[in-house]
Design an enzyme around this catalytic site. Sequence first.
Site, PDB file in Angstrom:
ATOM      1  N   ASP A   1       2.267   5.012   4.279  1.00 57.27           N
ATOM      2  CA  ASP A   1       1.916   5.338   5.661  1.00 57.27           C
ATOM      3  C   ASP A   1       1.178   4.218   6.357  1.00 57.27           C
ATOM      4  OD1 ASP A   1      -0.578   5.683   4.142  1.00 57.27           O
ATOM      5  OD2 ASP A   1      -1.374   6.451   6.026  1.00 57.27           O
TER       6      ASP A   1
ATOM      7  N   LYS B   1       1.990  -6.244  -4.633  1.00 57.12           N
ATOM      8  CA  LYS B   1       1.753  -7.450  -3.814  1.00 57.12           C
ATOM      9  C   LYS B   1       0.806  -8.350  -4.607  1.00 57.12           C
ATOM     10  CE  LYS B   1       1.424  -5.007   0.654  1.00 57.12           C
ATOM     11  NZ  LYS B   1       0.473  -4.741   1.750  1.00 57.12           N
TER      12      LYS B   1
ATOM     13  N   GLU C   1       1.695   5.029  -8.879  1.00 56.45           N
ATOM     14  CA  GLU C   1       1.166   4.576  -7.582  1.00 56.45           C
ATOM     15  C   GLU C   1       2.289   4.075  -6.687  1.00 56.45           C
ATOM     16  OE1 GLU C   1      -0.846   4.396  -5.284  1.00 56.45           O
ATOM     17  OE2 GLU C   1      -2.900   3.936  -5.841  1.00 56.45           O
TER      18      GLU C   1
ATOM     19  N   ASP D   1      -2.189  -3.326  -4.243  1.00 54.29           N
ATOM     20  CA  ASP D   1      -2.531  -4.335  -3.235  1.00 54.29           C
ATOM     21  C   ASP D   1      -3.730  -5.141  -3.758  1.00 54.29           C
ATOM     22  OD1 ASP D   1      -2.330  -5.513  -0.650  1.00 54.29           O
ATOM     23  OD2 ASP D   1      -3.800  -4.143   0.168  1.00 54.29           O
TER      24      ASP D   1
HETATM   25  P1  IMP Z   1      -5.686  -1.427  -3.119  1.00 59.11           P
HETATM   26  O1  IMP Z   1      -6.885  -0.684  -3.594  1.00 59.11           O
HETATM   27  O2  IMP Z   1      -6.053  -2.525  -2.159  1.00 59.11           O
HETATM   28  O3  IMP Z   1      -4.796  -1.921  -4.244  1.00 59.11           O
HETATM   29  O4  IMP Z   1      -4.869  -0.431  -2.188  1.00 59.11           O
HETATM   30  C1  IMP Z   1      -3.910   0.428  -2.650  1.00 59.11           C
HETATM   31  C2  IMP Z   1      -3.626   1.466  -1.601  1.00 59.11           C
HETATM   32  O5  IMP Z   1      -3.631   0.904  -0.298  1.00 59.11           O
HETATM   33  C3  IMP Z   1      -2.239   2.073  -1.760  1.00 59.11           C
HETATM   34  O6  IMP Z   1      -2.242   3.208  -2.592  1.00 59.11           O
HETATM   35  C4  IMP Z   1      -1.847   2.389  -0.328  1.00 59.11           C
HETATM   36  O7  IMP Z   1      -2.316   3.665   0.045  1.00 59.11           O
HETATM   37  C5  IMP Z   1      -2.574   1.357   0.495  1.00 59.11           C
HETATM   38  N1  IMP Z   1      -1.699   0.210   0.859  1.00 59.11           N
HETATM   39  C6  IMP Z   1      -1.784  -1.061   0.425  1.00 59.11           C
HETATM   40  N2  IMP Z   1      -0.833  -1.828   0.949  1.00 59.11           N
HETATM   41  C7  IMP Z   1      -0.108  -1.017   1.747  1.00 59.11           C
HETATM   42  C8  IMP Z   1       1.049  -1.234   2.585  1.00 59.11           C
HETATM   43  O8  IMP Z   1       1.636  -2.326   2.686  1.00 59.11           O
HETATM   44  N3  IMP Z   1       1.500  -0.149   3.250  1.00 59.11           N
HETATM   45  C9  IMP Z   1       0.923   1.088   3.162  1.00 59.11           C
HETATM   46  N4  IMP Z   1      -0.151   1.329   2.396  1.00 59.11           N
HETATM   47  C10 IMP Z   1      -0.667   0.286   1.701  1.00 59.11           C
HETATM   48 MG    MG Z   2      -2.293   4.913   2.601  1.00 55.14          MG
END
Ligand code: IMP
Ligand code: MG
Length: 182
Positions: free
Chosen positions: A162, A134, A102, A106
């Site tokens: 992106d 993060k 990945e 986040d």
């Molecule tokens: P999660 O499900 O919230 O952990 O999101 C993960 C996905 O969100 C990643 O694979 C990214 O596509 C997107 N994402 C999360 N944070 C960022 C960032 O700071 N910049 C760009 N994409 C992000």
């Molecule tokens: Mg994205």
Amino acid sequence: MSENMLQDIQEVLFTEEQIAKMVERVGAEISRDYKDKNLLLVSVLKGSVVFMADLMRAITIPARIDFMATSSYGSGVKTSGVVKILKDLDLELSGYDILMVEDILDSGKTLSYLTELLQSRGPKSIRVCTLFDKPERREVEVEAAYVGSQIPDAFIVGYGLDFDEKYRNLPFVGVLKPCVYE
Ligand code: IMP
Ligand code: MG
């Protein structure tokens, strides 16, 4: 490089050289840990494609690759929590030691859903490798076995990452100016 893209970057967080060092380190760790396993690298499109391309060449043991695509942020900066499979894997997972590749961890919602889904298909093992993490933002518990670097809570772009499908082709990773997405 287009001046437009650079104008939208507040600061460079990781240079090309710094990223290359992280990828080398993680690749070496994976090569050591998966020596006697049946490694299948699974990349979640599109954000992890640049990392995947570099990481697979930093891995010195036999490995297979496969790709899947999910719906993500759309043009916003927050995960909806609803993950839709847009493209599924080509390979059957039984007998493989899966390493999910990945770009960034986040809230954890995307990876938590995907690891559970792939787990249900009966692989030998399944673990996560993320270039960036993060930890402050985590809402769902997900543990990454391999992390390139932890980062503070900022929206970053470049090296595959992106905003609104842009900036993926920046060779470095930078913090996006909030005025671009606010
Ligand atoms: P999660 O499900 O919230 O952990 O999101 C993960 C996905 O969100 C990643 O694979 C990214 O596509 C997107 N994402 C999360 N944070 C960022 C960032 O700071 N910049 C760009 N994409 C992000
Ligand atoms: Mg994205």
